[in-house]
Structures are given as structure tokens and as C-alpha cells.
Design a protein around this motif. Structure first.
Motif, short mmCIF file in Angstrom:
data_model
loop_
_atom_site.label_atom_id
_atom_site.label_comp_id
_atom_site.label_asym_id
_atom_site.label_seq_id
_atom_site.Cartn_x
_atom_site.Cartn_y
_atom_site.Cartn_z
N THR A 1 0.84 -1.21 0.00
CA THR A 1 0.00 0.00 0.00
C THR A 1 0.87 1.26 0.00
N LEU A 2 2.03 1.19 0.62
CA LEU A 2 2.97 2.31 0.60
C LEU A 2 3.46 2.57 -0.83
N MET A 3 3.75 1.49 -1.55
CA MET A 3 4.19 1.63 -2.94
C MET A 3 3.07 2.21 -3.81
N GLN A 4 1.84 1.80 -3.57
CA GLN A 4 0.71 2.36 -4.33
C GLN A 4 0.54 3.84 -4.04
N ASP A 5 0.78 4.24 -2.80
CA ASP A 5 0.68 5.66 -2.45
C ASP A 5 1.73 6.47 -3.21
N MET A 6 2.97 5.96 -3.27
CA MET A 6 4.02 6.65 -4.01
C MET A 6 3.68 6.71 -5.50
N GLU A 7 3.08 5.65 -6.00
CA GLU A 7 2.70 5.59 -7.41
C GLU A 7 1.67 6.67 -7.76
N PHE A 8 0.62 6.77 -6.95
CA PHE A 8 -0.42 7.77 -7.19
C PHE A 8 0.08 9.19 -6.91
N LEU A 9 0.78 9.34 -5.80
CA LEU A 9 1.12 10.66 -5.30
C LEU A 9 2.26 11.31 -6.08
N ILE A 10 3.21 10.51 -6.54
CA ILE A 10 4.41 11.07 -7.15
C ILE A 10 4.49 10.76 -8.64
N ALA A 11 4.48 9.47 -8.98
CA ALA A 11 4.72 9.08 -10.37
C ALA A 11 3.62 9.55 -11.30
N ALA A 12 2.35 9.46 -10.88
CA ALA A 12 1.24 9.80 -11.78
C ALA A 12 0.76 11.24 -11.60
N ARG A 13 0.66 11.72 -10.37
CA ARG A 13 0.01 12.99 -10.08
C ARG A 13 0.72 14.19 -10.69
N TYR A 14 2.04 14.28 -10.50
CA TYR A 14 2.77 15.45 -10.98
C TYR A 14 2.72 15.57 -12.51
N LEU A 15 2.92 14.44 -13.20
CA LEU A 15 2.93 14.48 -14.66
C LEU A 15 1.55 14.83 -15.21
N ASN A 16 0.50 14.25 -14.64
CA ASN A 16 -0.86 14.54 -15.11
C ASN A 16 -1.23 16.00 -14.84
N TYR A 17 -0.77 16.52 -13.71
CA TYR A 17 -1.00 17.92 -13.39
C TYR A 17 -0.29 18.84 -14.40
N ALA A 18 0.96 18.51 -14.71
CA ALA A 18 1.73 19.31 -15.65
C ALA A 18 1.11 19.28 -17.03
N ARG A 19 0.58 18.14 -17.46
CA ARG A 19 -0.08 18.05 -18.76
C ARG A 19 -1.31 18.96 -18.79
N LEU B 1 -4.50 -2.04 -1.90
CA LEU B 1 -4.56 -3.50 -1.82
C LEU B 1 -3.30 -4.04 -1.16
N LYS B 2 -3.49 -4.89 -0.17
CA LYS B 2 -2.36 -5.50 0.53
C LYS B 2 -2.00 -6.87 -0.03
N ASP B 3 -2.91 -7.46 -0.77
CA ASP B 3 -2.68 -8.78 -1.35
C ASP B 3 -2.05 -8.61 -2.74
N PHE B 4 -0.86 -9.19 -2.93
CA PHE B 4 -0.14 -8.99 -4.19
C PHE B 4 -0.89 -9.56 -5.38
N VAL B 5 -1.50 -10.71 -5.23
CA VAL B 5 -2.21 -11.34 -6.35
C VAL B 5 -3.36 -10.45 -6.82
N ARG B 6 -4.14 -9.92 -5.86
CA ARG B 6 -5.24 -9.04 -6.23
C ARG B 6 -4.74 -7.75 -6.86
N LEU B 7 -3.65 -7.22 -6.34
CA LEU B 7 -3.07 -6.01 -6.92
C LEU B 7 -2.59 -6.27 -8.34
N TYR B 8 -1.95 -7.41 -8.55
CA TYR B 8 -1.44 -7.75 -9.87
C TYR B 8 -2.58 -7.88 -10.87
N ARG B 9 -3.66 -8.52 -10.44
CA ARG B 9 -4.82 -8.66 -11.32
C ARG B 9 -5.47 -7.31 -11.62
N GLN B 10 -5.48 -6.42 -10.63
CA GLN B 10 -6.02 -5.09 -10.86
C GLN B 10 -5.22 -4.36 -11.92
N ARG B 11 -3.90 -4.44 -11.85
CA ARG B 11 -3.06 -3.74 -12.81
C ARG B 11 -3.15 -4.37 -14.20
#
Length: 470
Positions: free
Chosen positions: A203-221, A288-298
Motif C-alpha cells: 500500500t505504501l508503494m501504491q501511495d508513491m505511485e499515485f502521489l508522485i509518479a502519476a500525479r505530478y505528470l498529469n498535473y503538468a499536462r 490492496l495488501k494482497d499482491f495477487v489481487r493487486l497484480y490482477r487489478q493492474r
């Protein structure tokens, strides 16, 4: 073992670097991204980017919350809406109960029975026999209900917000949104996402993904070309635009789309409207804390992106649209193709490297592979700088966080291969529900105490069965 094959891979490194970073570095990151973030932080502290709402046009907001078996979270989500910093007389809520077989409907009714008169709430219950046909179908049914029962005028100042059942809207999000929609050219606005149960490495990695990797670039666009992509949780759209989409296409949300949020966002862009990303308006959701469910979501997300890539880009709908500038069309093409190109080249790069390590092939470099190192340095630098904007990540843990995130990205990159396979074999798309945990006080960042306003009943209930069609 002798080296059997000679492979020239300079083209791989060059293509990987050009598609994954150079374009975005030139157009977005250097000229606007960090300047905008710093300016946004200043405005947030001074309140400048909220505007003066006493002198602005009132913005009326209808929330649509599709849910299926969400008894653990739906009531706290609704209670959270009453706490936001906004006039509750300018808000209405429609909960679309899509054939839930648990206590979801009872939780919603319980909320309505205790609800203040200020915020009107409707329930649209879909009979089990015709439910679970996908999120898009649920949303289309919900909008038909809204057309008949909304208490607001159907004009540019009426906004529809799509909220997930576990989405806790930030207390100031509607003030930010109201300020942005004073711009009559803005058709859709995307919220930023935070993962609130950040007590697990995934869940920490998902937070970094949304907060940093995706948010800044989408905002700049959104700042540069006004063409941010839309995400489903906390997606604001003008009511008249949705009406026009329904009139032109016969529906609003595409039934078979795995990423209906991305798909409708591109259609809004094709209509000539601006789409932007809020930098500081957050929706707090469960990770999501379960890796299998997270993988299927992605996998579903990658699958949906490929669907939209073919429907909107490769079909020519974006290229031959004269309501979008040439640069905007090119940017959409690059963004939609980036994941496809990058994540297909990534496993190829890894495979060739392993073959080289095990002495099966010999890789020939005509020029030094500096592009790979520059690409890696830019990517790592972007993450470090982006992470430093977040107080809780700005400490000694930043190194293990970044190393963990790089491994996380490498793992998630493999999902695109599975997604491509599902798309190519024309596997039937299905809406898979994400399982949530019961909310607790510890992970609700928006809890501001109990509401002391007068409580009374003020709700509506409508049942859809095979014999009743809205």
C-alpha cells in the motif's frame, strides 16, 4: 558455453530512453512541473488557489457512488461527505447499489435515516437478476436516475462527481473544484489520490505511485496542454457534457471499457473541452495488501488502456479531430503509446541482459549505451525530487522507499504482457470488484469529529427490476 549470437541493441536503449523520458522531460518536467508544484504549495498555504467563493458562481455537485457488496465502507464514505467544507444544500448524493447481497443497502438506509436535511441522498437499487453487468452499466443507470430526480439546474454550473465506495473525499476538495470550474472551458477535473492504509509495503508503494509518479505528470499536462487524463475516483465532469455524450453516442460510459474513466476523458477532450488535474485536492482510498489481487487489478488497468488506445487513437478519432490542437493530439498519442512501448521494451531489455549474463548471446554496442544510464538517472532523480515534496517521505527512509518502488515498478511492468494477451485473444471483459477492509479511525485521514447537526429522514429509494426500466 560459447557466445552464439551477436545482437546489436543500441536501438533498444535509444528507443527506451526517447519513449520513456526524453519527450516528457522536454515538454513538461523541466519547464513547468517543479515550478508549478512549488507555486501550488505556496498557494495552498495562502489559500490563493481556492479563490473567493463569496463572489464566484455557485457550483452544484451530484455525487454518483456505484457499489457492490461494500457494507464495510459505504456508511463511513457517506458520513465523510457531511464533513466537507462546502454548502451541503449544493450537494446531492446518488448511491447505485448494484445487486449487493450483503448489508450494503441496510447501511445506506441507516445513513439516510440519520441524515441531516441539508444533503439529499438517493438510493438506486438494481435487482440481483440484472446487476453486475459492469461499472459502466451501473453508472449509465445512475445517470438516467439522476436526470429524473436531480434537484439542480442542468447547466454548466452543475457538476457530476464519480466516487468509489471506499473514497474519502478531502475536506477542501469541493472548494478547489468549485474554483476550477469557474473556468467555462474546463470540462472535466481529476482529483489526486492518496492511499490511507499505508501500513503495508504494497500500500505504501501504491501511495508513491499515485502521489508522485502519476500525479505530478498529469498535473503538468493539464497546465501545459489542458489535456490531463481522467481517473475514476473523484472524477468531476459537467452535467451538460454527459447529456451531450448520451445524445450523440446513445450512452455515456462505454459498456465494455475496462477503464471507463480514461475512455470518457478522451471523448470529452475530443469535444473540445479542457481536462485538468487537481494538485492538492485529494481522495483518500484503500490500497490492496494482497499482491495477487493487486497484480490482477493492474492487468485490468493495462487491458483497459490498450482498449482505449485502439478505440480512440489507432481508430483515428484523435488524429482527425479538429477540436484538438496538433500538439494535444500528438501528446495524447505519445502518452497512450508510452506504456505499450516502454513496458514491451522493458521485458525485452531484461531478457537480452539475462541471455548476455549466461553467455548465450553477445551484445554489440556501436556506440556507448549512455542513453540507458541517462534514462535511469532522470527517472531516479524525478522520483527523489517528487518524494521530497511529501513530508512523510522526506527522511532517512527515502532510500529504501525508492529501492522498493523501483522493484515494485519492475514487477508491475510485467502486467502489460498479460494485458496484451487478453486483448489479442478478445477475452471477454469483466468488472472485478476490489475487496475493501472495514474502516477504522486509524486510517481515516479525514475524520473531524462527530456531526452535531439536526438529524432526520430525507432519502429516496427506487428499485430496478426486469419489468422497470429507467
Amino acid at each position: 558455453m560459447a557466445k552464439l549470437i551477436y545482437v546489436n541493441i543500441d536501438w533498444l536503449f535509444v528507443l527506451l530512453g526517447l519513449t520513456s523520458w526524453c519527450y516528457y522531460l522536454i515538454l513538461y518536467i523541466v519547464p513547468i512541473l517543479f515550478i508549478s508544484c512549488v507555486k501550488g504549495d505556496i498557494n495552498k498555504k495562502t489559500g490563493d488557489d481556492k479563490g473567493n467563493h463569496d463572489q464566484s458562481r455557485p457550483i452544484y455537485i451530484s455525487f454518483m457512488i456505484p457499489c457492490h457488496n461494500e457494507e464495510l465502507v459505504i456508511q463511513s464514505t457517506l458520513e465523510n461527505l457531511k464533513k466537507i467544507s462546502y454548502n451541503l444544500n449544493m450537494i446531492e448524493v446518488l448511491v447505485i447499489n448494484d445487486g449487493s447481497t450483503d448489508g450494503t443497502e441496510n447501511k445506506i438506509k441507516s445513513f439516510i435515516d440519520l441524515e441531516s436535511n441539508e444533503m439529499k441522498t438517493h438510493i438506486l437499487s438494481v435487482d440481483v437478476s440484472i446487476a453486475k453487468q459492469g461499472k459502466s452499466v451501473a453508472l449509465n443507470r445512475g445517470f438516467e436516475f439522476l436526470e429524473m430526480h436531480t434537484q439542480f439546474k442542468k447547466d454548466l454550473d452543475h457538476i457530476v462527481c464519480i466516487l468509489d465506495a471506499d473514497g474519502k473525499i478531502g475536506l477542501d476538495v469541493l472548494e478547489y473544484a468549485s474554483d476550477k470550474f469557474q473556468n467555462n472551458k474546463l470540462g472535466a477535473l481529476n482529483s489526486s489520490i492518496r492511499i490511507r492504509n499505508r501500513n503495508h509495503i504494497l500500500t505504501l508503494m501504491q501511495d508513491m505511485e499515485f502521489l508522485i509518479a502519476a500525479r505530478y505528470l498529469n498535473y503538468a499536462r493539464g497546465i501545459v496542454l489542458h489535456n490531463s487524463f481522467m481517473g475514476g475516483n473523484g472524477q468531476f465532469m459537467r452535467y451538460p457534457i454527459l447529456e451531450e455524450l448520451k445524445k450523440n453516442d446513445g450512452h455515456i460510459w462505454e459498456r465494455d471499457a475496462m477503464t471507463e474513466d480514461l475512455e470518457i476523458g478522451l471523448r470529452i477532450l475530443r469535444m473540445g473541452w479542457e481536462c485538468k488535474q487537481m494538485l492538492h485536492g485529494f481522495i483518500h482510498q484503500q490500497g490492496l495488501k494482497d499482491f495477487v489481487r493487486l497484480y490482477r487489478q493492474r492487468i485490468r488497468w493495462g487491458w483497459g488502456t490498450i482498449q482505449v488506445l485502439f478505440w480512440e487513437v489507432y481508430s483515428g478519432k484523435i488524429f482527425f479531430n479538429n477540436k484538438m490542437s496538433y500538439l494535444t493530439r500528438f501528446d495524447v498519442f505519445m502518452m497512450m503509446n508510452n506504456n505499450m512501448i516502454y513496458f514491451l521494451l522493458f521485458p525485452l531489455t531484461i531478457s537480452l541482459t539475462l541471455l548476455y549474463v549466461f553467455d548465450i548471446i553477445h551484445m554489440v554496442f556501436i556506440v556507448h549505451p549512455w542513453v540507458l544510464w541517462v534514462n535511469g538517472a532522470m527517472w531516479t532523480g524525478y522520483l527523489i525530487i517528487g518524494t521530497c515534496f511529501v513530508d512523510e517521505y522526506r527522511n532517512w527512509k527515502i532510500v529504501p522507499y525508492l529501492l522498493s518502488y523501483i522493484m515494485y515498478v519492475m514487477l508491475m511492468a510485467t502486467t502489460i504482457v498479460v494485458a496484451v494477451k487478453k486483448f489479442l485473444i478478445c477475452e471477454k471483459a469483466a468488472w472485478a470488484k476490489t475487496d475493501e477492509e472495514e474502516d477504522s479511525e486509524g486510517d481515516d485521514e479525514n475524520s473531524i469529529g462527530s456531526d452535531k447537526s439536526a438529524l432526520s429522514h430525507n432519502g429516496e429509494l427506487e428499485i430496478i427490476t426486469d419489468n422497470i426500466v429507467l
